[in-house]
Scaffold this motif. Structure first.
Motif, mmCIF file in Angstrom:
data_model
loop_
_atom_site.group_PDB
_atom_site.id
_atom_site.type_symbol
_atom_site.label_atom_id
_atom_site.label_comp_id
_atom_site.label_asym_id
_atom_site.label_seq_id
_atom_site.Cartn_x
_atom_site.Cartn_y
_atom_site.Cartn_z
ATOM 1 N N ALA A 88 -3.337 5.131 2.831
ATOM 2 C CA ALA A 88 -3.804 3.755 3.013
ATOM 3 C C ALA A 88 -4.855 3.394 1.969
ATOM 4 O O ALA A 88 -4.769 2.322 1.338
ATOM 5 C CB ALA A 88 -4.376 3.580 4.420
ATOM 6 N N GLU A 89 -5.811 4.269 1.755
ATOM 7 C CA GLU A 89 -6.864 3.974 0.783
ATOM 8 C C GLU A 89 -6.334 3.916 -0.638
ATOM 9 O O GLU A 89 -6.817 3.113 -1.446
ATOM 10 C CB GLU A 89 -7.989 4.996 0.905
ATOM 11 C CG GLU A 89 -8.807 4.799 2.175
ATOM 12 C CD GLU A 89 -9.906 5.831 2.367
ATOM 13 O OE1 GLU A 89 -9.849 6.918 1.739
ATOM 14 O OE2 GLU A 89 -10.831 5.548 3.159
ATOM 15 N N ASN A 97 -3.722 2.637 -1.535
ATOM 16 C CA ASN A 97 -3.087 1.327 -1.695
ATOM 17 C C ASN A 97 -4.007 0.168 -1.336
ATOM 18 O O ASN A 97 -3.595 -0.979 -1.377
ATOM 19 C CB ASN A 97 -1.822 1.274 -0.826
ATOM 20 C CG ASN A 97 -0.727 2.139 -1.382
ATOM 21 O OD1 ASN A 97 -0.085 1.795 -2.367
ATOM 22 N ND2 ASN A 97 -0.525 3.314 -0.780
ATOM 23 N N TRP A 145 -5.320 -0.484 1.655
ATOM 24 C CA TRP A 145 -4.928 -1.039 2.945
ATOM 25 C C TRP A 145 -5.898 -0.635 4.044
ATOM 26 O O TRP A 145 -6.201 0.540 4.214
ATOM 27 C CB TRP A 145 -3.532 -0.582 3.327
ATOM 28 C CG TRP A 145 -2.453 -1.009 2.382
ATOM 29 C CD1 TRP A 145 -2.449 -2.109 1.566
ATOM 30 C CD2 TRP A 145 -1.217 -0.341 2.137
ATOM 31 N NE1 TRP A 145 -1.279 -2.171 0.850
ATOM 32 C CE2 TRP A 145 -0.497 -1.094 1.181
ATOM 33 C CE3 TRP A 145 -0.635 0.814 2.646
ATOM 34 C CZ2 TRP A 145 0.753 -0.734 0.715
ATOM 35 C CZ3 TRP A 145 0.624 1.178 2.193
ATOM 36 C CH2 TRP A 145 1.308 0.407 1.234
ATOM 37 N N VAL A 149 -6.203 -0.036 7.678
ATOM 38 C CA VAL A 149 -5.323 0.208 8.818
ATOM 39 C C VAL A 149 -6.025 1.054 9.872
ATOM 40 O O VAL A 149 -7.071 1.646 9.618
ATOM 41 C CB VAL A 149 -4.021 0.939 8.401
ATOM 42 C CG1 VAL A 149 -3.238 0.121 7.384
ATOM 43 C CG2 VAL A 149 -4.307 2.334 7.875
ATOM 44 N N ALA A 177 -10.208 -2.770 8.994
ATOM 45 C CA ALA A 177 -9.029 -2.905 9.857
ATOM 46 C C ALA A 177 -9.403 -3.766 11.061
ATOM 47 O O ALA A 177 -10.466 -3.599 11.647
ATOM 48 C CB ALA A 177 -8.530 -1.544 10.315
ATOM 49 N N SER A 226 -5.923 -3.743 15.877
ATOM 50 C CA SER A 226 -5.029 -2.742 15.307
ATOM 51 C C SER A 226 -5.174 -1.381 15.985
ATOM 52 O O SER A 226 -4.241 -0.577 15.981
ATOM 53 C CB SER A 226 -5.228 -2.620 13.793
ATOM 54 O OG SER A 226 -6.500 -2.086 13.483
ATOM 55 N N VAL A 242 -1.266 -3.600 8.311
ATOM 56 C CA VAL A 242 -0.684 -4.243 7.125
ATOM 57 C C VAL A 242 0.735 -4.692 7.479
ATOM 58 O O VAL A 242 1.045 -4.881 8.645
ATOM 59 C CB VAL A 242 -0.745 -3.307 5.888
ATOM 60 C CG1 VAL A 242 -2.167 -3.236 5.334
ATOM 61 C CG2 VAL A 242 -0.267 -1.896 6.186
ATOM 62 N N THR A 243 1.594 -4.875 6.497
ATOM 63 C CA THR A 243 2.953 -5.326 6.786
ATOM 64 C C THR A 243 3.768 -4.191 7.409
ATOM 65 O O THR A 243 3.415 -3.014 7.241
ATOM 66 C CB THR A 243 3.670 -5.796 5.500
ATOM 67 O OG1 THR A 243 3.890 -4.655 4.654
ATOM 68 C CG2 THR A 243 2.856 -6.860 4.761
ATOM 69 N N GLN A 267 4.635 -1.409 5.007
ATOM 70 C CA GLN A 267 3.438 -0.670 4.611
ATOM 71 C C GLN A 267 2.949 0.234 5.737
ATOM 72 O O GLN A 267 2.548 1.378 5.495
ATOM 73 C CB GLN A 267 2.344 -1.648 4.169
ATOM 74 C CG GLN A 267 2.689 -2.378 2.892
ATOM 75 C CD GLN A 267 1.789 -3.574 2.625
ATOM 76 O OE1 GLN A 267 1.151 -4.127 3.527
ATOM 77 N NE2 GLN A 267 1.732 -3.992 1.364
ATOM 78 N N ASP A 268 3.015 -0.258 6.978
ATOM 79 C CA ASP A 268 2.664 0.583 8.129
ATOM 80 C C ASP A 268 3.560 1.826 8.151
ATOM 81 O O ASP A 268 3.083 2.943 8.337
ATOM 82 C CB ASP A 268 2.838 -0.183 9.444
ATOM 83 C CG ASP A 268 1.751 -1.201 9.728
ATOM 84 O OD1 ASP A 268 0.697 -1.181 9.060
ATOM 85 O OD2 ASP A 268 1.953 -2.020 10.645
#
Length: 133
Positions: free
Chosen positions: A23-24, A26, A28, A30, A50, A54, A116-117, A120-121
């Motif tokens: 995640a990091e 990119n 993101w 989360v 996040a 979530s 995220v999308t 991506q999740d």
């Protein structure tokens, strides 16, 4: 008596660390949830930025991947492809982003990602699971 593999605390931390790393990398924000084979929460990490909701969604995705014994994308696809009655199943967050952890052909737990999308999740969840080899 049958025996089965189980996630250890070291495994849970490896899943959380690998998910965070993906995640990091990119950018993101989360939440990463890890559950056992019965869908019970073993670990949760909400990254900076996040959204609070979530945490619940990631937990439910992990739960559903564990008890459903499949990626939660399957449930979302069933609903989107016309099996709308499935939304009445006693499960929440039937959305992409939950991936089971399979060891020796058995589900030993799962990872759920939210923030995220959907693709991506799923990417983060699969990167986390890949950390266990």
């Amino acid at each position: 008596m049958k025996t089965k593999p189980m996630l250890t605390l070291d495994d849970v931390n490896a899943l959380l660390d690998a998910g965070q790393k993906e995640a990091e990398a990119n950018g993101w924000a989360v939440t990463i949830a890890v559950a056992d084979d019965g869908g019970h929460l073993l670990g949760l990490r909400r990254l900076d930025g996040a959204p609070p909701f979530s945490a619940n969604v990631a937990t439910e995705k992990a739960r559903n991947a564990a008890i459903g014994r499949k990626e939660t994308q399957v449930f979302e696809d069933m609903i989107n492809n016309g099996r709308t009655a499935f939304v009445t199943a006693p499960m929440q967050a039937l959305l992409a982003g939950g991936v089971p952890v399979i060891v020796e052909g058995q589900v030993t737990g799962s990872v759920g990602i939210s923030g995220v999308t959907p693709p991506q999740d799923v990417q983060v969840a699969k990167a986390a699971v890949a950390a266990l080899g």
